[in-house]
Design a protein around this motif. Structure first.
Motif, PDB file in Angstrom:
ATOM      1  N   ALA A  11      -4.370  -6.840   7.821  1.00  8.86           N
ATOM      2  CA  ALA A  11      -4.123  -7.879   8.822  1.00  8.86           C
ATOM      3  C   ALA A  11      -5.422  -8.548   9.248  1.00  8.86           C
ATOM      4  O   ALA A  11      -5.493  -9.769   9.398  1.00  8.86           O
ATOM      5  CB  ALA A  11      -3.411  -7.279  10.029  1.00  8.86           C
ATOM      6  N   LEU A  70      -1.901   4.842   5.869  1.00 12.31           N
ATOM      7  CA  LEU A  70      -1.220   3.550   5.911  1.00 12.31           C
ATOM      8  C   LEU A  70      -1.600   2.728   7.137  1.00 12.31           C
ATOM      9  O   LEU A  70      -1.754   1.501   7.050  1.00 12.31           O
ATOM     10  CB  LEU A  70       0.294   3.752   5.891  1.00 12.31           C
ATOM     11  N   GLN A  71      -1.768   3.387   8.268  1.00 10.82           N
ATOM     12  CA  GLN A  71      -2.085   2.641   9.479  1.00 10.82           C
ATOM     13  C   GLN A  71      -3.438   1.942   9.343  1.00 10.82           C
ATOM     14  O   GLN A  71      -3.590   0.777   9.734  1.00 10.82           O
ATOM     15  CB  GLN A  71      -2.080   3.567  10.701  1.00 10.82           C
ATOM     16  N   THR A 120       0.830  -1.198   0.000  1.00  7.95           N
ATOM     17  CA  THR A 120       0.000   0.000   0.000  1.00  7.95           C
ATOM     18  C   THR A 120       0.873   1.260   0.000  1.00  7.95           C
ATOM     19  O   THR A 120       1.874   1.330   0.714  1.00  7.95           O
ATOM     20  CB  THR A 120      -0.972   0.003   1.201  1.00  7.95           C
ATOM     21  N   ALA A 149      -8.583  -1.000   1.152  1.00  7.49           N
ATOM     22  CA  ALA A 149      -7.665  -2.025   1.644  1.00  7.49           C
ATOM     23  C   ALA A 149      -8.365  -3.373   1.743  1.00  7.49           C
ATOM     24  O   ALA A 149      -7.764  -4.419   1.456  1.00  7.49           O
ATOM     25  CB  ALA A 149      -7.097  -1.621   3.002  1.00  7.49           C
ATOM     26  N   HIS A 164      -0.707  -9.955   4.693  1.00 11.17           N
ATOM     27  CA  HIS A 164       0.436  -9.260   5.273  1.00 11.17           C
ATOM     28  C   HIS A 164       0.611  -7.956   4.506  1.00 11.17           C
ATOM     29  O   HIS A 164       0.847  -7.958   3.297  1.00 11.17           O
ATOM     30  CB  HIS A 164       1.702 -10.112   5.162  1.00 11.17           C
ATOM     31  N   GLY A 165       0.459  -6.840   5.200  1.00  9.29           N
ATOM     32  CA  GLY A 165       0.585  -5.541   4.555  1.00  9.29           C
ATOM     33  C   GLY A 165       1.994  -5.012   4.623  1.00  9.29           C
ATOM     34  O   GLY A 165       2.630  -5.043   5.690  1.00  9.29           O
ATOM     35  N   VAL A 166       2.510  -4.539   3.488  1.00  8.75           N
ATOM     36  CA  VAL A 166       3.773  -3.812   3.445  1.00  8.75           C
ATOM     37  C   VAL A 166       3.473  -2.435   2.871  1.00  8.75           C
ATOM     38  O   VAL A 166       2.466  -2.246   2.182  1.00  8.75           O
ATOM     39  CB  VAL A 166       4.849  -4.556   2.623  1.00  8.75           C
ATOM     40  N   SER A 167       4.333  -1.449   3.140  1.00 14.54           N
ATOM     41  CA  SER A 167       3.932  -0.081   2.817  1.00 14.54           C
ATOM     42  C   SER A 167       5.073   0.748   2.243  1.00 14.54           C
ATOM     43  O   SER A 167       6.239   0.550   2.601  1.00 14.54           O
ATOM     44  CB  SER A 167       3.379   0.611   4.064  1.00 14.54           C
ATOM     45  N   ASP A 207      -4.835   1.058   6.513  1.00 18.32           N
ATOM     46  CA  ASP A 207      -4.640  -0.009   5.525  1.00 18.32           C
ATOM     47  C   ASP A 207      -4.049  -1.248   6.179  1.00 18.32           C
ATOM     48  O   ASP A 207      -4.510  -2.375   5.958  1.00 18.32           O
ATOM     49  CB  ASP A 207      -3.705   0.465   4.409  1.00 18.32           C
ATOM     50  N   LEU A 208      -2.996  -1.073   6.963  1.00 21.48           N
ATOM     51  CA  LEU A 208      -2.301  -2.217   7.553  1.00 21.48           C
ATOM     52  C   LEU A 208      -3.186  -2.961   8.549  1.00 21.48           C
ATOM     53  O   LEU A 208      -3.177  -4.197   8.603  1.00 21.48           O
ATOM     54  CB  LEU A 208      -1.005  -1.762   8.208  1.00 21.48           C
ATOM     55  N   SER A 221       1.205   8.543   6.231  1.00 24.19           N
ATOM     56  CA  SER A 221       1.137   8.085   7.606  1.00 24.19           C
ATOM     57  C   SER A 221       0.131   8.940   8.368  1.00 24.19           C
ATOM     58  O   SER A 221       0.174  10.172   8.318  1.00 24.19           O
ATOM     59  CB  SER A 221       2.517   8.214   8.264  1.00 24.19           C
TER      60      SER A 221
END
Length: 294
Positions: free
Chosen positions: A31, A23-24, A11, A218, A36-39, A26-27, A15
């Motif tokens: 989850a 991003l938070q 994603t 997401a 597994h989210g990477v950013s 999204d993650l 922040s």
């Protein structure tokens, strides 16, 4: 222990220190939905749950380098692009994802952060329309954003919503989810080149809420990463968002936030045998699986 990872979603976005959006959000959503989210950070905000004081964008090369290092290391199953802040960042992201045209891309643009910078916002819209929309599997936006993307420079007469959707689909975007918020209802309509595919009506949240579009985007990305087709992913992601909103909480003095782990807390209550009032996200208050709430 297993060496096999859950599906990985990359994603791009801002922040948000509150955890409510960006991003938070999204993650947390990824989850919650088994990914597994990477950013790749596009910038950061200084804000609380009531509002934002400052937005700082990152250098485009830094954004691209973040993404490329991840992509060279891990098999990414889906992309999500949220707030990008600058046209140059959009160009960098578009160049990266162009090398992975078999990976679905969810685009949920956010122009609200650029309201005070009209020229920058026009350039941002134009770059998204030219470089990212044609690579997009699913674009999520409200009517005003869709019209702005279809006519980014603001000089000519604005197209109708139908004309804007048709234009954006003609550039290569596969699906568009148009979000219309009324007084009491949210109407989400999914389009493809063949026309309208589905329309879902949901009760509107009665409280101001952070991160709704990011959470929905997401969730769709997670479902695509798990192998679902876009129309089915759109339906299931809406149900997830509805339940998260039903269980929303207010951590500070400003907006409420969807509870992306509503199901975990519901299970905790059941396991502990607690009596009394049911949680807001209890199944009794939710649409049956596979059905939209009307």
């Amino acid at each position: 222990m297993s060496s096999e990872s859950p599906p990985i979603v990359l994603t791009f976005g801002l922040s948000d220190p509150t955890g409510g959006a960006g991003l938070q959000a999204d993650l947390l959503t990824l989850a919650s939905m088994g990914c597994h989210g990477v950013s790749a950070l596009t910038g950061y905000t200084v804000r609380d749950s009531a509002g934002s004081d400052e937005v700082t964008g990152l250098d485009p090369e830094v954004v691209a380098n973040q993404a490329r290092m991840l992509l060279e290391d891990m098999p990414v199953a889906a992309f999500k692009v949220g707030a990008t802040t600058r046209a140059e960042v959009v160009s960098a992201i578009a160049e990266v994802v162009a090398d992975y045209d078999d990976v679905p891309l969810i685009l949920a643009p956010d122009f609200t952060l650029d309201d005070e910078h009209v020229l920058a916002a026009d350039e941002l819209r134009e770059t998204i329309a030219d470089l990212l929309v044609p690579q997009t599997t699913l674009l999520i936006a409200d009517a005003a954003t869709l019209i702005a993307l279809a006519q980014p420079d603001g000089d000519a007469e604005a197209p109708s919503l139908d004309a804007a959707i048709a234009h954006l689909l003609s550039t290569g975007c596969e699906y568009i989810l148009s979000m219309e918020t009324g007084t009491h209802r949210v109407v989400n309509t999914l389009y493809c080149e063949d026309g309208q595919l589905r329309q879902d009506l949901w009760d509107r949240a009665t409280q101001p809420m952070l991160g709704l579009t990011d959470t929905l985007g997401a969730a769709i990305a997670a479902l695509l990463a798990n192998g679902q087709e876009p129309p089915e992913a759109v339906r299931e992601a809406q149900e997830y968002l509805y339940q998260a909103v039903q269980s929303a909480f207010r951590p500070g003095m400003g907006a409420w936030m969807p509870d992306r782990f509503f199901w975990a807390r519901s299970n905790e209550n059941e396991d502990s045998g607690e009596d009394g009032e049911k949680p807001a996200g209890d199944d009794a208050d939710l649409p049956p699986p596979g059905e939209a709430r009307h």
